[in-house]
Enzyme design. Structure first.
Site, PDB file in Angstrom:
ATOM      1  N   LYS A   1      10.152 -17.404  27.319  1.00 52.32           N
ATOM      2  CA  LYS A   1      10.423 -16.768  26.023  1.00 52.32           C
ATOM      3  C   LYS A   1       9.638 -15.475  25.980  1.00 52.32           C
ATOM      4  O   LYS A   1       8.596 -15.347  26.625  1.00 52.32           O
ATOM      5  CB  LYS A   1       9.964 -17.693  24.876  1.00 52.32           C
ATOM      6  CG  LYS A   1      10.652 -17.413  23.566  1.00 52.32           C
ATOM      7  CD  LYS A   1      11.995 -18.123  23.506  1.00 52.32           C
ATOM      8  CE  LYS A   1      12.786 -17.738  22.294  1.00 52.32           C
ATOM      9  NZ  LYS A   1      13.966 -18.624  22.136  1.00 52.32           N
TER      10      LYS A   1
ATOM     11  N   ASP B   1      17.218 -13.803  20.272  1.00 53.48           N
ATOM     12  CA  ASP B   1      16.614 -14.816  19.384  1.00 53.48           C
ATOM     13  C   ASP B   1      16.474 -14.105  18.034  1.00 53.48           C
ATOM     14  O   ASP B   1      17.177 -13.104  17.785  1.00 53.48           O
ATOM     15  CB  ASP B   1      15.265 -15.299  19.937  1.00 53.48           C
ATOM     16  CG  ASP B   1      14.766 -16.576  19.252  1.00 53.48           C
ATOM     17  OD1 ASP B   1      15.242 -17.667  19.590  1.00 53.48           O
ATOM     18  OD2 ASP B   1      13.920 -16.486  18.338  1.00 53.48           O
TER      19      ASP B   1
HETATM   20  P1  NDP Z   1      18.636 -14.113  13.319  1.00 55.72           P
HETATM   21  O1  NDP Z   1      17.632 -13.045  13.441  1.00 55.72           O
HETATM   22  O2  NDP Z   1      20.074 -13.810  13.554  1.00 55.72           O
HETATM   23  O3  NDP Z   1      18.516 -14.818  11.891  1.00 55.72           O
HETATM   24  C1  NDP Z   1      17.331 -15.387  11.470  1.00 55.72           C
HETATM   25  C2  NDP Z   1      17.526 -15.935  10.065  1.00 55.72           C
HETATM   26  O4  NDP Z   1      16.380 -16.703   9.713  1.00 55.72           O
HETATM   27  C3  NDP Z   1      17.649 -14.838   9.021  1.00 55.72           C
HETATM   28  O5  NDP Z   1      18.457 -15.310   7.971  1.00 55.72           O
HETATM   29  C4  NDP Z   1      16.204 -14.659   8.562  1.00 55.72           C
HETATM   30  O6  NDP Z   1      16.089 -14.132   7.243  1.00 55.72           O
HETATM   31  C5  NDP Z   1      15.707 -16.088   8.621  1.00 55.72           C
HETATM   32  N1  NDP Z   1      14.256 -16.095   8.890  1.00 55.72           N
HETATM   33  C6  NDP Z   1      13.632 -15.628   9.994  1.00 55.72           C
HETATM   34  N2  NDP Z   1      12.303 -15.779   9.888  1.00 55.72           N
HETATM   35  C7  NDP Z   1      12.099 -16.359   8.700  1.00 55.72           C
HETATM   36  C8  NDP Z   1      10.948 -16.777   8.008  1.00 55.72           C
HETATM   37  N3  NDP Z   1       9.732 -16.643   8.542  1.00 55.72           N
HETATM   38  N4  NDP Z   1      11.118 -17.344   6.779  1.00 55.72           N
HETATM   39  C9  NDP Z   1      12.353 -17.487   6.235  1.00 55.72           C
HETATM   40  N5  NDP Z   1      13.480 -17.095   6.845  1.00 55.72           N
HETATM   41  C10 NDP Z   1      13.347 -16.550   8.051  1.00 55.72           C
HETATM   42  O7  NDP Z   1      18.135 -15.255  14.337  1.00 55.72           O
HETATM   43  P2  NDP Z   1      18.956 -16.470  14.957  1.00 55.72           P
HETATM   44  O8  NDP Z   1      19.983 -16.947  14.009  1.00 55.72           O
HETATM   45  O9  NDP Z   1      19.344 -16.098  16.328  1.00 55.72           O
HETATM   46  O10 NDP Z   1      17.796 -17.576  15.101  1.00 55.72           O
HETATM   47  C11 NDP Z   1      17.556 -18.548  14.102  1.00 55.72           C
HETATM   48  C12 NDP Z   1      16.838 -19.732  14.731  1.00 55.72           C
HETATM   49  O11 NDP Z   1      17.650 -20.294  15.771  1.00 55.72           O
HETATM   50  C13 NDP Z   1      15.504 -19.393  15.391  1.00 55.72           C
HETATM   51  O12 NDP Z   1      14.638 -20.499  15.249  1.00 55.72           O
HETATM   52  C14 NDP Z   1      15.872 -19.250  16.872  1.00 55.72           C
HETATM   53  O13 NDP Z   1      14.786 -19.470  17.708  1.00 55.72           O
HETATM   54  C15 NDP Z   1      16.916 -20.356  16.994  1.00 55.72           C
HETATM   55  N6  NDP Z   1      17.854 -20.266  18.111  1.00 55.72           N
HETATM   56  C16 NDP Z   1      18.599 -19.142  18.322  1.00 55.72           C
HETATM   57  C17 NDP Z   1      19.501 -19.102  19.360  1.00 55.72           C
HETATM   58  C18 NDP Z   1      20.404 -17.948  19.578  1.00 55.72           C
HETATM   59  O14 NDP Z   1      21.243 -18.036  20.489  1.00 55.72           O
HETATM   60  N7  NDP Z   1      20.323 -16.875  18.805  1.00 55.72           N
HETATM   61  C19 NDP Z   1      19.628 -20.235  20.307  1.00 55.72           C
HETATM   62  C20 NDP Z   1      18.848 -21.388  19.945  1.00 55.72           C
HETATM   63  C21 NDP Z   1      17.983 -21.368  18.903  1.00 55.72           C
HETATM   64  P3  NDP Z   1      15.729 -12.560   7.051  1.00 55.72           P
HETATM   65  O15 NDP Z   1      16.917 -11.828   7.601  1.00 55.72           O
HETATM   66  O16 NDP Z   1      15.517 -12.381   5.596  1.00 55.72           O
HETATM   67  O17 NDP Z   1      14.485 -12.345   7.870  1.00 55.72           O
HETATM   68  O1  2IT Z   2      16.155 -20.593  21.732  1.00 53.72           O
HETATM   69  C1  2IT Z   2      17.118 -20.355  22.501  1.00 53.72           C
HETATM   70  O2  2IT Z   2      17.637 -21.236  23.183  1.00 53.72           O
HETATM   71  C2  2IT Z   2      17.625 -18.978  22.559  1.00 53.72           C
HETATM   72  N1  2IT Z   2      17.132 -18.133  21.828  1.00 53.72           N
HETATM   73  C3  2IT Z   2      18.702 -18.617  23.532  1.00 53.72           C
HETATM   74  C4  2IT Z   2      18.155 -18.458  24.912  1.00 53.72           C
HETATM   75  C5  2IT Z   2      19.131 -17.924  25.932  1.00 53.72           C
HETATM   76  O3  2IT Z   2      18.642 -17.628  27.023  1.00 53.72           O
HETATM   77  O4  2IT Z   2      20.324 -17.806  25.674  1.00 53.72           O
END
Ligand code: NDP
Ligand code: 2IT
Length: 462
Positions: free
Chosen positions: A137, A177
Site C-alpha cells: 500500500k 484508493d
Molecule cells: P473515494 O475517495 O472514492 O471515496 C471515499 C469516500 O469516503 C468519500 O465519500 C469520502 O468523503 C469518505 N471518507 C473518506 N475519509 C473519510 C473520513 N475520514 N471520514 C468520513 N468519510 C470519509 O475512495 P474509495 O471509494 O475508493 O474507498 C473507500 C473505501 O474502500 C476505503 O476504505 C478504501 O480503502 C476501500 N477500498 C477501495 C477500493 C477501490 O478499488 N477503490 C478497493 C477495496 C477497498 P469525502 O469526499 O467527504 O472525503
Molecule cells: O484496498 C484495495 O484493495 C484497493 N485499494 C485496490 C488495490 C488494487 O491494487 O486494485
C-alpha cells in the site's frame, strides 16, 4: 503427569504476548496497524494451535514486518506558484504470492501506520483472491480536495518522479484508493511513461486509453454486492431483492455498491461523506450522485436542495461515538467509506433495528467492539478482506490484459469477478467450518488468507 493440551485461551495469551513484544519494538505508535494485526492474529489461533510449524518458523513476526517501507519527499507547485511539500510512501509488505500489489491513498490522515495497516490487510485479501499477487500500500498526506486539476497533476508528477524507482509490472503494481481515481492514475501513468519510455501495466485502474480494464471502476462495489448475495444465499437462502439497504460513503466503492444493489432489485436508501449523511426513503438518486461526486466533486448537502423529500444529517448533529447512517432501519448495511466508521454504538443501533447482514466495502470500517457484537448476535458479516477483494481481483485481470496485449469485454470481466466473489465466499465458509468456527466469516477469511501466505513463506525458507 501428562502435559495438558494448550487451549484457545493459552494460544490467545501467547499471541497477545507476541503482539506486545512487537509493539514495544516499534518506536512509533501505530494504533490502526496493531488493531488490524491483533484482529487477524487472534482469529488464526485455531490454525496456530493445529500446527506448530507456524510458531517454529516465527511466522507471526515475519508476516507482521514489512519487507520495506519507502518514504520520500514530494515537492510540487500550487496554482499560486508556491512550492508545497508532502510525504510520499510505499509499504512493500510481502511478495510471497506475487508482485507487490495494492492501492495508493491521498488523504491528510495518511501516515506510516495507516499504510502499514492497509498493506497488511492487502496481503491476506490478495491471498483470498486465489491470484498471484503480494501485498502493498502507498500514498501521501496530500489532500486532493479543493485542488485544481493542474495542482493534482503537479503533485502526481512529482510523486511518480520518486516512486517510479521502486515499481514495475513484475515488481510492484500500485492502483487507486481514497483520493486516487482514474484522474490521478492517468497523471501518474503518464509520468511513469515519460520517465521510463515504457508503456506497461505498472499501475491498474488506468483510464481505458492507457490500457485500463473495462469494469475496474465498478469492480469493488459490484464485488461487494456479489459477495453479499453469495453469503445470504449460503446462510439464509435469501437474496437482496426488495430489501432496504444502507450504504455509507459517496466515493467509488459506495456508488458502485449502490449501482449493483439497484441492479439486484434492492433499495439503497442512504449514502454519506465526511460532512454528513443523506437519507432518501424511496432510494437514493444514483445518477445525481455520480454527477455531484464524480464530475462536480461537490458536497452531499446539495442533494437535499434537489430532493426535498430526503433528509440530511450533518456529522456535527449526531451524538458523538455514532453515525446517523447506521441509525436507519435496514436489512443489509454496507460501510464503504473508511476505517473505524462503524462503532459499538452503531452496531447496537443496527442490531436493534433488525439488520441481518453487514458487508464491509471499506477497509476495516468496523471497530473490534462492533465486530464482536455482530458475531455474538449472529449477524451475517462479510469482512473487508474478503468482501471488497473484487477491486484488486479485477486489477489482476487488468495486469493479465496488459501482459497479453489483449482487451476483454465488460461482460467477460464482470463474469470473472462474480465467480471470484462466490469462490471467496465458499472458501472462507468452508475454512471456518474446518477450523471449528462455522458461520464465522471473519475467522474463516483470516485463516484462509493467512495459511496460504504462511505456507509459501515456510516453503521459501529465509
Ligand atoms: P473515494 O475517495 O472514492 O471515496 C471515499 C469516500 O469516503 C468519500 O465519500 C469520502 O468523503 C469518505 N471518507 C473518506 N475519509 C473519510 C473520513 N475520514 N471520514 C468520513 N468519510 C470519509 O475512495 P474509495 O471509494 O475508493 O474507498 C473507500 C473505501 O474502500 C476505503 O476504505 C478504501 O480503502 C476501500 N477500498 C477501495 C477500493 C477501490 O478499488 N477503490 C478497493 C477495496 C477497498 P469525502 O469526499 O467527504 O472525503
Ligand atoms: O484496498 C484495495 O484493495 C484497493 N485499494 C485496490 C488495490 C488494487 O491494487 O486494485
Amino acid at each position: 503427569m501428562p502435559n495438558k493440551r494448550p487451549t484457545i485461551k493459552d494460544a490467545h495469551k501467547r499471541i497477545k504476548e507476541e503482539v506486545n513484544r512487537l509493539k514495544e519494538s516499534h518506536r512509533i505508535e501505530h494504533d490502526v496497524f496493531y488493531q488490524a494485526l491483533e484482529e487477524v492474529l487472534l482469529s488464526i489461533a485455531p490454525l496456530y494451535l493445529a500446527d506448530e510449524k507456524y510458531a517454529n518458523h516465527n511466522i507471526i513476526r515475519r508476516l507482521a514486518t514489512p519487507d520495506r517501507i519507502i518514504k520520500f519527499k514530494v515537492e510540487w507547485m500550487n496554482k499560486e506558484n508556491k512550492i508545497r511539500v508532502n510525504t510520499g510512501y510505499r509499504v512493500q509488505f510481502n511478495n510471497s504470492l506475487g508482485p507487490y500489489k495494492g492501492g495508493l491513498r491521498f488523504h491528510p490522515s495518511v501516515n506510516e501506520g495507516v499504510l502499514k495497516f492497509l498493506g497488511f490487510e492487502q496481503i491476506l485479501k490478495n491471498s483470498l483472491t486465489g491470484l498471484f499477487i503480494g501485498g502493498a500500500k502507498g500514498g501521501s498526506d496530500f489532500d486532493p480536495k479543493g485542488k485544481t486539476d493542474f495542482e493534482v497533476m503537479n503533485f502526481c508528477t512529482s510523486f511518480m518522479r520518486e516512486l517510479h524507482k521502486y515499481i514495475g509490472p513484475r515488481m510492484d503494481v500500485p492502483a487507486g484508493d481514497i483520493g486516487v481515481g482514474a484522474r490521478e492514475i492517468g497523471y501518474l501513468f503518464a509520468e511513469y511513461k515519460r520517465i521510463t519510455s515504457t508503456f506497461d501495466g505498472v499501475l491498474t485502474g488506468k483510464p481505458l486509453f492507457f490500457g485500463g480494464s473495462l469494469a475496474r471502476t465498478e469492480a469493488t462495489g459490484y464485488g461487494v454486492v456479489y459477495f453479499t448475495e453469495a453469503m445470504l444465499e449460503m446462510e439464509h437462502k435469501e437474496s437482496l431483492k426488495g430489501k432496504v439497504c444502507t450504504v455509507s460513503g459517496a466515493g467509488n466503492v459506495a456508488l458502485y455498491t449502490i449501482e449493483k444493489l439497484y441492479q439486484q432489485g434492492a433499495v439503497p436508501v442512504t449514502c454519506s461523506d465526511s460532512k454528513g449523511m443523506v437519507y432518501d426513503a424511496r432510494g437514493v438518486d444514483l445518477e445525481y450522485l455520480k454527477d455531484l461526486k464524480f464530475k462536480r466533486r461537490g458536497s452531499l448537502e446539495e442533494y437535499v436542495e434537489k430532493h426535498p423529500e430526503s433528509s440530511y444529517v450533518p456529522v456535527s448533529e449526531y451524538p458523538e461515538g455514532g453515525h446517523a447512517v447506521w441509525d436507519i432501519e435496514c436489512y443489509a448495511a454496507f460501510p464503504c467509506s473508511t476505517q473505524n466508521e462503524l462503532t459499538e454504538l452503531d452496531a447496537k443501533n443496527l442490531i436493534k433495528n433488525g439488520c441481518t447482514s453487514v458487508t464491509e466495502g471499506a477497509n476495516m470500517p468496523s471497530t473490534p467492539e462492533a465486530m464482536e457484537l455482530f458475531v455474538k448476535n449472529k449477524i451475517c458479516f462479510g469482512p473487508a478482506k474478503a468482501a471488497n477483494a473484487g477491486g484488486v481481483a479485477v486489477s489482476n485481470f487488468e495486469m493479465s490484459q496488459n501482459a497479453s496485449m489483449l482487451k476483454w469485454s465488460f461482460e467477460e470481466v464482470d463474469a470473472k469477478l462474480k465467480t471470484t466473489m462466490y469462490d471467496i465466499c465458499q472458501n472462507i465458509a468452508s475454512t471456518a467450518k474446518e477450523y471449528g468456527v462455522e458461520g464465522n466469516y471473519i475467522d474463516g477469511a483470516n485463516i484462509a488468507g493467512f495459511k496460504k501466505v504462511a505456507d509459501v513463506m515456510i516453503a521459501e525458507g529465509i
